[in-house]
Scaffold this motif. Structure first.
Motif, mmCIF file in Angstrom:
data_model
loop_
_atom_site.group_PDB
_atom_site.id
_atom_site.type_symbol
_atom_site.label_atom_id
_atom_site.label_comp_id
_atom_site.label_asym_id
_atom_site.label_seq_id
_atom_site.Cartn_x
_atom_site.Cartn_y
_atom_site.Cartn_z
ATOM 1 N N HIS A 12 0.815 -1.213 0.000
ATOM 2 C CA HIS A 12 0.000 0.000 0.000
ATOM 3 C C HIS A 12 0.847 1.262 0.000
ATOM 4 O O HIS A 12 0.319 2.351 -0.081
ATOM 5 C CB HIS A 12 -0.932 0.001 1.204
ATOM 6 C CG HIS A 12 -1.889 -1.140 1.185
ATOM 7 N ND1 HIS A 12 -2.893 -1.230 0.259
ATOM 8 C CD2 HIS A 12 -1.964 -2.252 1.949
ATOM 9 C CE1 HIS A 12 -3.570 -2.342 0.467
ATOM 10 N NE2 HIS A 12 -3.019 -2.992 1.472
ATOM 11 N N GLY A 13 2.165 1.093 0.121
ATOM 12 C CA GLY A 13 3.007 2.280 0.265
ATOM 13 C C GLY A 13 3.438 2.886 -1.059
ATOM 14 O O GLY A 13 3.641 4.088 -1.164
ATOM 15 N N PHE A 14 3.567 2.054 -2.098
ATOM 16 C CA PHE A 14 4.129 2.540 -3.349
ATOM 17 C C PHE A 14 3.032 2.850 -4.369
ATOM 18 O O PHE A 14 2.076 2.098 -4.510
ATOM 19 C CB PHE A 14 5.069 1.496 -3.966
ATOM 20 C CG PHE A 14 6.369 1.350 -3.237
ATOM 21 C CD1 PHE A 14 7.415 2.206 -3.499
ATOM 22 C CD2 PHE A 14 6.536 0.373 -2.278
ATOM 23 C CE1 PHE A 14 8.618 2.083 -2.834
ATOM 24 C CE2 PHE A 14 7.731 0.242 -1.596
ATOM 25 C CZ PHE A 14 8.778 1.098 -1.873
ATOM 26 N N VAL A 15 3.195 3.965 -5.076
ATOM 27 C CA VAL A 15 2.327 4.247 -6.209
ATOM 28 C C VAL A 15 2.626 3.217 -7.291
ATOM 29 O O VAL A 15 1.736 2.650 -7.919
ATOM 30 C CB VAL A 15 2.608 5.660 -6.771
ATOM 31 C CG1 VAL A 15 1.647 5.985 -7.897
ATOM 32 C CG2 VAL A 15 2.528 6.698 -5.687
ATOM 33 N N ASP A 16 3.916 3.017 -7.512
ATOM 34 C CA ASP A 16 4.385 2.067 -8.515
ATOM 35 C C ASP A 16 5.626 1.401 -7.975
ATOM 36 O O ASP A 16 6.485 2.068 -7.406
ATOM 37 C CB ASP A 16 4.757 2.800 -9.817
ATOM 38 C CG ASP A 16 3.628 2.753 -10.831
ATOM 39 O OD1 ASP A 16 2.967 1.709 -10.903
ATOM 40 O OD2 ASP A 16 3.424 3.759 -11.527
ATOM 41 N N LEU A 17 5.727 0.110 -8.149
ATOM 42 C CA LEU A 17 6.929 -0.611 -7.743
ATOM 43 C C LEU A 17 7.436 -1.341 -8.984
ATOM 44 O O LEU A 17 6.744 -2.190 -9.531
ATOM 45 C CB LEU A 17 6.594 -1.599 -6.617
ATOM 46 C CG LEU A 17 7.772 -2.337 -6.000
ATOM 47 C CD1 LEU A 17 8.732 -1.377 -5.324
ATOM 48 C CD2 LEU A 17 7.277 -3.368 -4.980
ATOM 49 N N ILE B 59 12.583 -1.079 -7.298
ATOM 50 C CA ILE B 59 12.656 0.355 -7.008
ATOM 51 C C ILE B 59 11.267 0.917 -7.299
ATOM 52 O O ILE B 59 10.625 0.530 -8.283
ATOM 53 C CB ILE B 59 13.773 1.035 -7.832
ATOM 54 C CG1 ILE B 59 13.840 2.526 -7.522
ATOM 55 C CG2 ILE B 59 13.610 0.829 -9.317
ATOM 56 C CD1 ILE B 59 15.149 3.163 -7.984
ATOM 57 N N GLY B 60 10.795 1.785 -6.418
ATOM 58 C CA GLY B 60 9.427 2.269 -6.584
ATOM 59 C C GLY B 60 9.246 3.683 -6.094
ATOM 60 O O GLY B 60 10.128 4.251 -5.436
ATOM 61 N N ARG B 61 8.103 4.250 -6.443
ATOM 62 C CA ARG B 61 7.782 5.611 -6.027
ATOM 63 C C ARG B 61 6.786 5.543 -4.875
ATOM 64 O O ARG B 61 5.718 4.961 -4.998
ATOM 65 C CB ARG B 61 7.185 6.392 -7.206
ATOM 66 C CG ARG B 61 7.048 7.880 -6.939
ATOM 67 C CD ARG B 61 6.597 8.615 -8.182
ATOM 68 N NE ARG B 61 7.614 8.665 -9.220
ATOM 69 C CZ ARG B 61 8.608 9.548 -9.242
ATOM 70 N NH1 ARG B 61 8.717 10.433 -8.300
ATOM 71 N NH2 ARG B 61 9.487 9.528 -10.218
ATOM 72 N N MET B 62 7.176 6.126 -3.753
ATOM 73 C CA MET B 62 6.354 6.084 -2.548
ATOM 74 C C MET B 62 5.141 6.996 -2.739
ATOM 75 O O MET B 62 5.260 8.091 -3.294
ATOM 76 C CB MET B 62 7.206 6.572 -1.379
ATOM 77 C CG MET B 62 6.664 6.289 -0.006
ATOM 78 S SD MET B 62 6.679 4.550 0.427
ATOM 79 C CE MET B 62 8.385 4.222 0.729
ATOM 80 N N SER B 63 3.984 6.546 -2.249
ATOM 81 C CA SER B 63 2.804 7.403 -2.311
ATOM 82 C C SER B 63 3.042 8.618 -1.423
ATOM 83 O O SER B 63 3.672 8.505 -0.379
ATOM 84 C CB SER B 63 1.585 6.669 -1.771
ATOM 85 O OG SER B 63 1.456 5.429 -2.386
ATOM 86 N N PRO B 64 2.530 9.771 -1.851
ATOM 87 C CA PRO B 64 2.726 10.959 -1.028
ATOM 88 C C PRO B 64 2.081 10.749 0.339
ATOM 89 O O PRO B 64 0.995 10.181 0.442
ATOM 90 C CB PRO B 64 2.013 12.068 -1.806
ATOM 91 C CG PRO B 64 1.608 11.484 -3.100
ATOM 92 C CD PRO B 64 1.756 10.016 -3.058
ATOM 93 N N VAL C 143 2.976 8.791 2.753
ATOM 94 C CA VAL C 143 3.198 7.512 3.416
ATOM 95 C C VAL C 143 4.578 7.535 4.036
ATOM 96 O O VAL C 143 5.540 7.938 3.395
ATOM 97 C CB VAL C 143 3.094 6.354 2.399
ATOM 98 C CG1 VAL C 143 3.515 5.044 3.039
ATOM 99 C CG2 VAL C 143 1.699 6.262 1.845
ATOM 100 N N SER C 144 4.678 7.131 5.294
ATOM 101 C CA SER C 144 6.005 7.136 5.899
ATOM 102 C C SER C 144 6.745 5.881 5.462
ATOM 103 O O SER C 144 6.164 4.789 5.447
ATOM 104 C CB SER C 144 5.890 7.208 7.418
ATOM 105 O OG SER C 144 5.924 5.919 7.966
ATOM 106 N N PRO C 145 8.011 6.025 5.081
ATOM 107 C CA PRO C 145 8.768 4.870 4.582
ATOM 108 C C PRO C 145 8.846 3.748 5.602
ATOM 109 O O PRO C 145 8.836 2.572 5.221
ATOM 110 C CB PRO C 145 10.150 5.456 4.307
ATOM 111 C CG PRO C 145 9.930 6.909 4.122
ATOM 112 C CD PRO C 145 8.766 7.273 4.986
ATOM 113 N N ALA D 4 7.416 -1.766 7.052
ATOM 114 C CA ALA D 4 6.792 -2.754 7.933
ATOM 115 C C ALA D 4 5.759 -3.579 7.153
ATOM 116 O O ALA D 4 5.680 -4.810 7.298
ATOM 117 C CB ALA D 4 6.140 -2.053 9.114
ATOM 118 N N LYS D 5 4.988 -2.899 6.297
ATOM 119 C CA LYS D 5 3.956 -3.623 5.542
ATOM 120 C C LYS D 5 4.594 -4.574 4.534
ATOM 121 O O LYS D 5 4.107 -5.688 4.320
ATOM 122 C CB LYS D 5 3.057 -2.621 4.807
ATOM 123 C CG LYS D 5 2.091 -1.932 5.757
ATOM 124 C CD LYS D 5 1.186 -0.995 5.001
ATOM 125 C CE LYS D 5 0.132 -0.409 5.924
ATOM 126 N NZ LYS D 5 -0.602 0.675 5.278
#
Lengths: 115, 922
Positions: free
Chosen positions: B171-176, B314-319, B321-323, B328-329
């Protein structure tokens, strides 16, 4: 000391503008004589201080100058008010009147007038 | 607005100065005349009228002065004037100017180019949209392929199945996005072209790769997730470089078909210029293919293997969202996935399951394998460049100080005539700024040239491939930094003497000038020489240590012979061979090449040293030193043909090598390296023992021999050899596809005296006779292959030596300057001494001993610094001794000799002073 000179020069500049507004194009000596007549003693001693003020006003674009012929048939530099100068004069006149009015009221107040 | 107008009028006023002056004079004259006329009219005499008019006007000169001040910008005008004066002064002192500008240029240029390189490799982010949002999986980058279900230090490579799980449920990445950790070499040929295929670096990328980076195609379109489905029409995106250099930016490339490894692909787009993919490499990727085409292109596909981990993520984190939350997820997802494969796991994987985890780290710089490879070297270079900048500053400070002291008398005179302190300081200030500017401009040129040269030597370009995507133009902030440091130094030391002189009572100063042996002002200069000597000593010995290490590397036993050895590179995959056809091809190739006149023997291998090796687990049958955790029982392995050890020149120390008797049907054997024997069997004889690559087959291979250790990549260059074993080509399983079946290198031992170019052509012809479709093998001597591996290390050692020589030159200039200046100041004193009977030898001794005291001071301070620098080097590079007595002694000797040379010249000049002349010189 410096402040006082600046105030003096500011006043002088305003006088120059007013003079040119009233009398039209005039050379340096003419302006000096007029200011002396009206102000009493301000330029009685040091007429030379007028020229740096004229230069500053010209650099600002408030007045412009050109060569003309004076009453003794000599070449003389004539100064005239520009449109900018006229506007500046208007603004400064209002400001000056306001200041003068406030200062005037201030001096008119006596201690017993206060609540 | 009005102010601006006035400013411009004043700015340009110097152009009309003369006319304005004339006008004012005329106006004043006219004014006074008019006043006089008025006065006469009022009844005064002509003379009195004029007098009164002049009095009334006031001080005409002060009016003119005020007028002038208002008319122009006097500060600016005097600045222009003083700059002109300073330029003239610098022209009068060409030696001083040249020395300062050169010192500055070298210092600023060298420092900038090193930092530019460091910045590009260590700090720069990828040229993609908002790189700060990118995160990658894993704390370190790992290479290649990892089998099984456990990874030490957290998962950094994943299988395609694991990638899909992480991509679809996180749920953290917009795109992975996923990419293999190694590039693939693709045989590339445009459809319809008569040229033979060209080997180019390609990369399989997940369909969301370009969308994740926020990178659009330069022409055509980028890859999309639609392209990355099983059964989708095969498409590819080409690099801008290849499109422009090979196809002349031909628009028809987009939409046309290319054969990649003999499979048709449609090029749908061109990547934008400057985009070099996810990893900074010396061979930037030229073709991007969807991951799902991997089984289509590669004979040994890894895509559908659950337990082969080969993809970096390598992915782009959703705005918002804490890394740490995303991490953890992701860990929960990893555990889920591993849990679902519990049934297929080995016992050890199952046992280590609770410890499996993963980490996220910043991915703005992409996958940073180059950073990790060169980090320690670059840190060393950076420290060295910093040292050089310090030395440069010391030198500049010294030059400025001397100049300031020479001007003392002039300054005192000006002060006596009433110049204000600000005025006295302004001249040297302007001079310093001018010098720094000139040095800065020259430094820019040096930086340009040296960055280009370093890049060229560090990453020698190979024809047809892209150059390393590092911009050789100097890094502007760095340049600015170096320039400002030099400027501050120049200004500080330039105005200090003037400032000091301005505070001295001018009368005292004038009286004392030139008639003193006082040491006034010499303490800071001497301190600078001591500092320079100390820094130079540290640099010299650091350079010595590094050079020494490089020599050891080049001279250490390789474990194979490089004389009379050629390596031919083949790639049967590009010609479309299936595994079943390979044994016959190998046999025919071997026979064809071995029968070429001038060839002593030949052997095929997967890798020849120092080319590479595959990693494998090791399970020993019977008693051994093997660790209980299977992850720690690993070795490199290579597949080699009969007679390989003889061909490559590796000594067999026990038992036998791989030979003709090892056929597909005979018992499966292996030859192990000495490091392998030591690691697993200690002092016991390994010949006759058994081991396997999987824990459940410990009797897979029988050890028939032991060979000496050879340096195979990725053995650490400076560390001990890794355990390795060799298996026969003939005993591979050709019924399955596997990358290791496609041999790459043919090692050829030639007879002494054969002409190598003719021989290479004959070998190529023999290979072409086997199969004309096989790309012509590239042939080069084995020693080249070994030397290529040390390119970067050699470069760093050379750069260090270069910097050391630079600092030595700077230090000797400093020493020479101090001594020469001291002598010129003491000319009078020396004259007196000689007049009183001192001999020449005495004078020389006097001068040289003064210089030597400084050098000795520098050495005393420099030695601990040297040891500290050595310790720092040793901590960065394995196997480097922190001190080397020989190196230190040599450095001291070199520095001493330079100091003697720098001191003797002024000393001899001093001894030639004729007493009468010296006394008269005042």
């Amino acid at each position: 000391m410096k402040d006082k000179v600046d105030v003096l020069q500011g006043t002088l500049a305003l006088m120059v503008l007013k003079t040119l507004e009233v009398l039209g194009p005039l050379h340096g000596y003419g302006i000096a004589r007029r200011i002396e007549q009206i102000s009493g003693g301000l330029l009685a001693v040091n007429q030379g201080t007028l020229y740096p003020v004229l230069l500053k006003l010209e650099q600002d674009g408030s007045i412009s100058s050109e060569w003309g012929t004076s009453e003794n048939k000599r070449r003389a530099r004539y100064y005239r008010l520009t449109r900018t100068g006229r506007k500046q004069l208007g603004a400064e006149t209002r400001g000056w009147e306001q200041t003068a009015a406030i200062i005037g009221r201030f001096f008119a107040v006596k201690a017993e007038d206060l609540p | 607005m009005r102010r601006l107008r006035r400013f411009f009028q004043r700015l340009f006023s110097p152009l009309t100065r003369h006319r304005a002056e004339e006008r004012l004079r005329e106006e004043i004259e006219g004014h006074i005349e008019l006043q006089t006329l008025d006065n006469i009219r009022a009844g005064l005499s002509a003379e009195e009228a004029r007098r009164q008019a002049v009095i009334k006007f006031g001080g005409a000169e002060s009016t003119k002065e005020e007028f002038r001040e208002r008319r122009g910008l006097p500060a600016l005008e005097s600045l222009v004037q003083e700059t002109r004066y300073a330029l003239r002064a610098l022209r009068w002192a060409p030696m001083f100017t040249a020395a300062t500008v050169l010192t500055l240029a070298l210092g600023i240029g060298a420092t900038t180019s090193i930092f530019t390189l460091v910045h590009a490799v260590l700090l720069k982010t990828l040229p993609v949209r908002n790189p700060a949002e990118l995160y990658r999986v894993g704390r370190e980058t790992h290479c290649c392929f990892v089998n099984g279900y456990s990874q030490q230090g957290g998962f950094s490579l994943v299988s395609y199945a694991l990638y899909q799980h992480l991509r679809d449920y996180n749920h953290g990445f917009v795109d992975l996005a996923a990419v293999p950790s190694v590039q693939s070499t693709l045989g590339v040929r445009r459809a319809g072209s008569a040229d033979s295929a060209e080997a180019l670096p390609g990369e399989f990328v997940s369909g969301n790769y370009f969308r994740m980076f926020g990178v659009d195609a330069q022409a055509g379109r980028a890859l999309t997730p639609e392209d990355d489905r099983p059964g989708a029409p095969p498409v590819a995106v080409m690099s801008y470089r290849l499109w422009r250099e090979k196809y002349g930016a031909d628009a028809s490339v987009v939409g046309s078909v290319f054969h990649l490894n003999e499979k048709p692909f449609t090029v749908v787009g061109i990547a934008p210029p400057g985009f070099f993919g996810d990893t900074l490499r010396d061979t930037p990727t030229d073709l991007f293919l969807p991951l799902n085409t991997e089984p289509f292109v590669e004979a040994d596909a890894d895509l559908n293997k659950y337990d082969v981990h080969w993809l970096a993520l390598i992915g782009r984190m959703s705005p918002g969202v804490s890394p740490s939350l995303a991490e953890a997820k992701m860990r929960v997802l990893l555990k889920q996935w591993l849990g679902s494969h519990r049934g297929e796991m080995s016992a050890s994987d199952r046992e280590s399951l609770p410890r499996q985890t993963l980490y996220l780290s910043g991915g703005g710089a992409g996958i940073t394998s180059m950073r990790e490879r060169y980090e320690s070297w670059l840190r060393i270079l950076m420290a060295i460049a910093g040292f050089v900048l310090l030395i440069v500053c010391a030198n500049v400070a010294h030059l400025m100080l001397v100049r300031g002291l020479e001007r003392r008398r002039h300054t005192s005179l000006c002060a006596a005539l009433g110049a204000r302190p600000w005025r006295l300081v302004r001249q040297p200030l302007i001079e310093s700024v001018l010098l720094s500017l000139m040095g800065g401009v020259a430094g820019l040129a040096v930086a340009f040239a040296s960055t280009r040269a370093i890049l060229h030597f560090a990453f020698p370009p190979s024809s047809g491939l892209g150059a390393v995507p590092i911009d050789p133009s100097p890094d502007l902030p760095v340049l600015l930094f170096a320039f400002l440091v030099a400027l501050a130094t120049g200004i500080g030391f330039g105005i200090a003497p003037a400032w000091m002189a301005a505070r001295v009572d001018p009368i005292e100063a004038l009286r004392g000038a030139g008639r003193t042996t006082s040491r006034a002002g010499s303490a800071p200069r001497k301190a600078l020489v001591v500092l320079q000597t100390a820094l130079s000593l540290a640099l010299l010995s650091a350079a010595g240590l590094l050079t020494n290490v490089l020599q050891n590397l080049e001279q250490r036993p390789l474990g194979f012979q490089t004389e009379h050895r050629l390596v031919a590179k083949i790639n049967p995959r590009l010609a479309g061979y299936r595994p079943q056809q390979l044994p016959a091809l190998y046999a025919r190739l071997h026979d064809a090449i071995a029968s070429v006149p001038g060839v002593e023997s030949a052997a095929l291998s997967l890798y020849s040293p120092p080319g590479g090796g595959w990693g494998s687990g090791v399970a020993i049958d019977g008693p051994s030193n093997a660790a209980s955790a299977p992850q720690q029982n690993v070795a490199l392995w290579d597949r080699v043909g009969a007679g390989y050890f003889d061909a490559v020149g590796t000594r067999v120390t026990r038992g036998r090598g791989i030979s003709e008797e090892d056929s597909a049907t005979s018992r499966h054997v292996a030859v192990v390296s000495e490091a392998f024997a030591r690691r697993f069997f200690g002092a016991d004889d390994p010949v006759g023992r058994h081991f396997g690559r999987a824990p459940d087959h410990p009797r897979e291979l029988e050890i028939v021999g032991v060979v000496e250790d050879a340096s195979y990549f990725p053995s650490p260059l400076l560390g001990p050899a890794l355990p390795a074993f060799f298996v026969p080509v003939a005993q591979a399983d050709y019924t399955h596809t596997a990358g290791s079946l496609y041999l790459r290198d043919i090692v050829i031992r030639t007879r002494p005296g054969g002409a190598s170019t003719a021989l290479a052509a004959a070998i190529q012809q023999a290979a072409a006779g086997v199969d004309p479709n096989l790309p012509v093998p590239l042939i080069h001597p084995l020693h080249e292959q070994v030397a290529g591996q040390l390119t970067q290390q050699r470069l760093i050692a050379r750069l260090t030596s270069l910097f050391a020589i630079l600092s030595l030159i700077l230090a000797s200039i400093g020493l020479y300057g101090v001594t020469a200046y001291q002598v010129s100041r003491r000319t009078g004193e020396i004259g007196v001494r000689m007049a009183l009977g001192a001999g020449r030898a005495h004078i020389v001794r006097l001068v040289v001993s003064g210089a030597f005291a400084l050098v000795a001071g520098g050495l005393v301070i420099g030695l601990p610094l040297t040891f500290a620098a050595g310790r720092m080097l040793a901590s960065q590079l394995y196997g480097l001794p922190s001190t080397n007595v020989m190196v230190t002694l040599t450095s001291v000797a070199v520095l001493g000799a330079t100091a003697v040379a720098a001191a003797v010249i002024p000393a001899l000049r001093a001894s030639r002073v004729s007493p009468t002349e010296a006394l008269r010189s005042e």
